[in-house]
Write an enzyme that holds these catalytic residues in place. Sequence first.
Site, PDB file in Angstrom:
ATOM      1  N   GLY A  33      -2.285  -0.258  -3.644  1.00  0.00           N
ATOM      2  CA  GLY A  33      -3.597  -0.461  -3.035  1.00  0.00           C
ATOM      3  C   GLY A  33      -3.551  -1.474  -1.921  1.00  0.00           C
ATOM      4  O   GLY A  33      -2.470  -1.852  -1.467  1.00  0.00           O
ATOM      5  N   ASN A  34      -4.719  -1.886  -1.458  1.00  0.00           N
ATOM      6  CA  ASN A  34      -4.789  -2.878  -0.386  1.00  0.00           C
ATOM      7  C   ASN A  34      -5.982  -3.798  -0.626  1.00  0.00           C
ATOM      8  O   ASN A  34      -6.738  -3.616  -1.578  1.00  0.00           O
ATOM      9  CB  ASN A  34      -4.873  -2.185   0.981  1.00  0.00           C
ATOM     10  CG  ASN A  34      -6.117  -1.334   1.123  1.00  0.00           C
ATOM     11  OD1 ASN A  34      -7.228  -1.841   1.222  1.00  0.00           O
ATOM     12  ND2 ASN A  34      -5.934  -0.024   1.102  1.00  0.00           N
TER      13      ASN A  34
END
Length: 229
Positions: A33-34
Amino acid sequence: LTSAGRAHDLAGRHVVVSAGGTREPLDPVRFLGNRSSGRQGYALAQAAAARGAQVTLVAANVTLADPAGVKVVHVETTAQLRDEVVAAAGSADAVVMAAAPADFRPVSVSSAKIKKAGDGSAAPIELVQNPDILAEISHDRLRSGQVVVGFAAETGDATGSVLDLGRAKLARKGCDLLVVNDVAGGAVFGAEDNEAVILAASGMAVEVPRGSKTALAHAIWDQVVARLG
Ligand code: CTP
Ligand code: CA
């Protein structure tokens, strides 16, 4: 100008905004993810609603409260984000891609939790590229006259300045407007305010001074309204 000063210049319009960061599962407990918080996308959705738009907000892993008067669709992965944005874009006058989709996803998702090897080695994670939603929406124009907006956070590098990279990305994606943030100095992710340049396919550039994400949202909608038939 306050939002009241702009009256209801998006009344009768349907707009789609994506927000947040997608997560690509590796196994039942892990993901790639980020750090996108979703704040800029939520500010865009709220600003559009205040200007009278019917708003569909496709939110990827955002922990903020759903804005009042906005239809919120919650998703996790880039594939889900793509399907929901495409579904809503069929009736949309504008689509704004403020989300940060993960560029890659694991080739396969393990149904069991991945275990350590025992000998200290790490199992490789094979990745495949995700679909480019902004390029697809820009190419397909699911509704005639639809205005498509993208975002880019750039640092500039040996191949070009932040604006050079922004211009090249705008052309590559085929969108009408690209909101470019210079992130070389540090954090934009999770920050309360934002500073940007709005590039247009026509060649125009509007500098938006450092200010709230709400102020940037209104500056973006001003440019969208100017391009709606
Ligand atoms: N975007 C998208 N689908 C993707 C990746 C990005 O729609 N799979 C959108 C983002 O929402 C944003 C714009 O494209 O509006 C630019 O995102 P960015 O990550 O800068 O573009 P990329 O093409 O992924 O380029 P880079 O290699 O620089 O990450
Ligand atoms: Ca990317």
